[in-house]
Scaffold this motif. Structure first.
Motif, mmCIF file in Angstrom:
data_model
loop_
_atom_site.group_PDB
_atom_site.id
_atom_site.type_symbol
_atom_site.label_atom_id
_atom_site.label_comp_id
_atom_site.label_asym_id
_atom_site.label_seq_id
_atom_site.Cartn_x
_atom_site.Cartn_y
_atom_site.Cartn_z
ATOM 1 N N ILE A 85 0.816 -1.208 0.000
ATOM 2 C CA ILE A 85 0.000 0.000 0.000
ATOM 3 C C ILE A 85 0.854 1.263 0.000
ATOM 4 C CG2 ILE A 85 -0.221 0.105 2.524
ATOM 5 C CD1 ILE A 85 -3.094 1.147 2.055
ATOM 6 N N PHE A 86 2.037 1.190 0.592
ATOM 7 C CA PHE A 86 2.886 2.368 0.666
ATOM 8 C C PHE A 86 3.451 2.730 -0.709
ATOM 9 C CE2 PHE A 86 2.947 0.177 4.765
ATOM 10 C CZ PHE A 86 2.386 1.170 5.554
ATOM 11 N N GLU A 87 3.757 1.718 -1.517
ATOM 12 C CA GLU A 87 4.177 1.984 -2.900
ATOM 13 C C GLU A 87 3.009 2.533 -3.711
ATOM 14 O OE1 GLU A 87 7.242 1.894 -4.118
ATOM 15 O OE2 GLU A 87 7.821 1.492 -2.048
ATOM 16 N N ILE A 88 1.812 2.059 -3.409
ATOM 17 C CA ILE A 88 0.624 2.559 -4.103
ATOM 18 C C ILE A 88 0.395 4.034 -3.750
ATOM 19 C CG2 ILE A 88 -1.892 2.375 -4.258
ATOM 20 C CD1 ILE A 88 -1.572 -0.643 -3.936
ATOM 21 N N PHE A 89 0.590 4.379 -2.467
ATOM 22 C CA PHE A 89 0.453 5.777 -2.060
ATOM 23 C C PHE A 89 1.421 6.667 -2.840
ATOM 24 C CE2 PHE A 89 -1.149 4.591 2.457
ATOM 25 C CZ PHE A 89 -2.445 4.512 1.987
ATOM 26 N N LYS A 90 2.664 6.197 -2.988
ATOM 27 C CA LYS A 90 3.664 6.978 -3.718
ATOM 28 C C LYS A 90 3.299 7.087 -5.196
ATOM 29 C CE LYS A 90 7.673 6.090 -0.755
ATOM 30 N NZ LYS A 90 9.075 5.606 -0.693
ATOM 31 N N LEU A 91 2.781 6.007 -5.744
ATOM 32 C CA LEU A 91 2.364 6.028 -7.148
ATOM 33 C C LEU A 91 1.211 7.001 -7.344
ATOM 34 C CD1 LEU A 91 2.511 4.907 -10.028
ATOM 35 C CD2 LEU A 91 0.986 3.063 -9.299
ATOM 36 N N GLN A 92 0.270 7.005 -6.388
ATOM 37 C CA GLN A 92 -0.858 7.939 -6.472
ATOM 38 C C GLN A 92 -0.370 9.384 -6.466
ATOM 39 O OE1 GLN A 92 -3.207 6.696 -3.106
ATOM 40 N NE2 GLN A 92 -4.553 5.411 -4.354
ATOM 41 N N PHE A 150 0.206 -4.104 6.800
ATOM 42 C CA PHE A 150 0.386 -3.399 8.062
ATOM 43 C C PHE A 150 0.784 -4.353 9.188
ATOM 44 C CE2 PHE A 150 -2.631 -0.731 5.696
ATOM 45 C CZ PHE A 150 -2.029 0.512 5.818
ATOM 46 N N ARG A 151 1.273 -3.770 10.268
ATOM 47 C CA ARG A 151 1.595 -4.554 11.467
ATOM 48 C C ARG A 151 0.341 -5.281 11.948
ATOM 49 N NH1 ARG A 151 4.045 -0.050 15.348
ATOM 50 N NH2 ARG A 151 3.127 -1.520 16.839
ATOM 51 N N ASN A 152 0.518 -6.539 12.323
ATOM 52 C CA ASN A 152 -0.652 -7.323 12.748
ATOM 53 C C ASN A 152 -1.002 -7.122 14.222
ATOM 54 O OD1 ASN A 152 1.349 -8.770 14.045
ATOM 55 N ND2 ASN A 152 1.316 -10.476 12.579
ATOM 56 N N ASP A 153 -0.212 -6.303 14.931
ATOM 57 C CA ASP A 153 -0.523 -6.040 16.338
ATOM 58 C C ASP A 153 -1.364 -4.784 16.512
ATOM 59 O OD1 ASP A 153 1.720 -4.528 15.460
ATOM 60 O OD2 ASP A 153 2.233 -4.067 17.545
ATOM 61 N N LEU A 154 -1.727 -4.137 15.373
ATOM 62 C CA LEU A 154 -2.531 -2.921 15.430
ATOM 63 C C LEU A 154 -3.956 -3.215 14.970
ATOM 64 C CD1 LEU A 154 -0.029 -0.353 13.852
ATOM 65 C CD2 LEU A 154 -0.490 -0.736 16.282
ATOM 66 N N GLY A 199 6.253 3.303 10.842
ATOM 67 C CA GLY A 199 5.435 3.175 12.043
ATOM 68 C C GLY A 199 4.321 2.149 11.947
ATOM 69 N N LEU A 200 3.772 1.965 10.729
ATOM 70 C CA LEU A 200 2.592 1.118 10.567
ATOM 71 C C LEU A 200 2.845 -0.175 9.794
ATOM 72 C CD1 LEU A 200 0.017 3.910 9.633
ATOM 73 C CD2 LEU A 200 0.244 2.781 11.846
ATOM 74 N N GLY A 201 3.891 -0.168 8.954
ATOM 75 C CA GLY A 201 4.147 -1.341 8.121
ATOM 76 C C GLY A 201 4.687 -2.510 8.934
ATOM 77 N N ASN A 202 4.506 -3.724 8.393
ATOM 78 C CA ASN A 202 5.034 -4.874 9.124
ATOM 79 C C ASN A 202 6.555 -4.886 9.067
ATOM 80 O OD1 ASN A 202 5.986 -6.308 6.754
ATOM 81 N ND2 ASN A 202 3.868 -6.891 6.355
ATOM 82 N N LYS A 203 7.194 -5.627 9.955
ATOM 83 C CA LYS A 203 8.640 -5.569 10.122
ATOM 84 C C LYS A 203 9.395 -5.958 8.849
ATOM 85 C CE LYS A 203 8.631 -6.350 15.100
ATOM 86 N NZ LYS A 203 9.063 -7.223 16.211
ATOM 87 N N ILE A 204 8.864 -6.890 8.099
ATOM 88 C CA ILE A 204 9.530 -7.325 6.871
ATOM 89 C C ILE A 204 9.595 -6.180 5.883
ATOM 90 C CG2 ILE A 204 9.369 -8.846 4.870
ATOM 91 C CD1 ILE A 204 8.106 -10.949 6.671
ATOM 92 N N MET A 205 8.487 -5.417 5.747
ATOM 93 C CA MET A 205 8.455 -4.308 4.805
ATOM 94 C C MET A 205 9.346 -3.167 5.269
ATOM 95 S SD MET A 205 4.609 -3.924 3.310
ATOM 96 C CE MET A 205 3.977 -3.335 4.843
ATOM 97 N N GLN A 206 9.481 -2.972 6.585
ATOM 98 C CA GLN A 206 10.313 -1.903 7.105
ATOM 99 C C GLN A 206 11.766 -2.114 6.719
ATOM 100 O OE1 GLN A 206 9.729 -1.142 11.302
ATOM 101 N NE2 GLN A 206 7.515 -1.327 11.097
ATOM 102 N N GLU A 207 12.177 -3.371 6.595
ATOM 103 C CA GLU A 207 13.552 -3.676 6.225
ATOM 104 C C GLU A 207 13.851 -3.316 4.771
ATOM 105 O OE1 GLU A 207 13.936 -7.770 7.086
ATOM 106 O OE2 GLU A 207 13.923 -7.505 9.281
ATOM 107 N N ASP A 208 12.758 -3.124 3.972
ATOM 108 C CA ASP A 208 12.934 -2.816 2.538
ATOM 109 C C ASP A 208 13.207 -1.339 2.284
ATOM 110 O OD1 ASP A 208 12.462 -5.441 1.963
ATOM 111 O OD2 ASP A 208 10.305 -5.155 1.621
ATOM 112 N N ILE A 209 13.004 -0.497 3.294
ATOM 113 C CA ILE A 209 13.149 0.950 3.094
ATOM 114 C C ILE A 209 14.633 1.306 2.934
ATOM 115 C CG2 ILE A 209 12.825 3.221 4.138
ATOM 116 C CD1 ILE A 209 10.385 2.196 5.522
#
Length: 209
Positions: A85-92, A150-154, A199-209
């Motif tokens: 979704i974060f890549e989609i936001f940037k594309l938008q 997103f993080r599954n704890d939220l 802050g909101l993405g799951n840990k795996i996606m955070q490592e991609d930044i």
């Protein structure tokens, strides 16, 4: 506005767009709009109650046209199929910049609207746009939650509220003249989205930044 079409409707809306995209709401002249459109005051007041009504009508039209443009163009991108979704936001954001280049008067209308912050008309128009739910952000976010972006704890409700709040108040943070330049809008949105992802993405996606 009465939905019935009328002669010179296009001229009226174009004249109103010219006026509101170049002047703040308080300085915009209804008489100028009516004169430029070549219609009588009676014709105007038959279809619009006052200056506020046609102003909000234009804002709603602008948002609708923009999202139609974004949705149409995002479907042809591979990112919209496989990206998070974060890549989609940037594309938008990038497609939104393309829209601004193609429809500069709508972009200028948006810039003038940001300048209304602190004025009554800003709150009135903002509430109408929120109530109409023109922005399909909730639907996009809900799909991303199910997809695991997103993080599954939220809680889902928390994520949706935070995403809506952040995007609704983007212009509270970036509201200078420089911020409203297209290249700076895209750059700031990239930073903004990366901030959300951390802050909101799951840990795996955070490592991609």
């Amino acid at each position: 506005m009465k939905e019935k079409s009328f002669e010179k409707k296009t001229e009226l809306l174009e004249a109103a767009l010219n006026e509101f995209s170049s002047r703040k709401y308080e300085d915009a002249s209804l008489n100028n709009i009516i004169k430029s459109a070549g219609i009588s005051k009676g014709t105007f007041y038959y279809h619009f109650k006052d200056k506020q009504e046609i102003y909000i009508y234009l804002l709603k039209s602008s948002v609708n046209v923009k999202w139609e443009f974004i949705n149409k163009n995002i479907k042809v991108s591979s990112i919209s199929i496989g990206g998070d979704i974060f890549e989609i936001f940037k594309l938008q954001a990038k497609i939104g910049a393309e829209f601004a280049s193609m429809y500069p008067k709508y972009h200028n209308l948006s810039k003038m609207f940001v300048k209304e912050k602190g004025n009554k008309i800003y709150d009135i128009a903002k509430n109408v746009l929120i109530e109409d739910n023109i922005n399909p952000l909730n639907e996009i976010t809900e799909k991303a939650i199910k997809k695991g972006d997103f993080r599954n704890d939220l809680p889902e409700e928390f994520i949706i509220k935070i995403i809506n709040h952040l995007f609704a108040h983007f212009e509270d943070v970036f509201n200078s003249e420089d911020d409203m330049e297209l290249e700076n809008i895209i750059k700031n949105l990239d930073y903004y989205v990366d901030f959300m992802k951390n802050g909101l993405g799951n840990k795996i996606m955070q490592e991609d930044i």
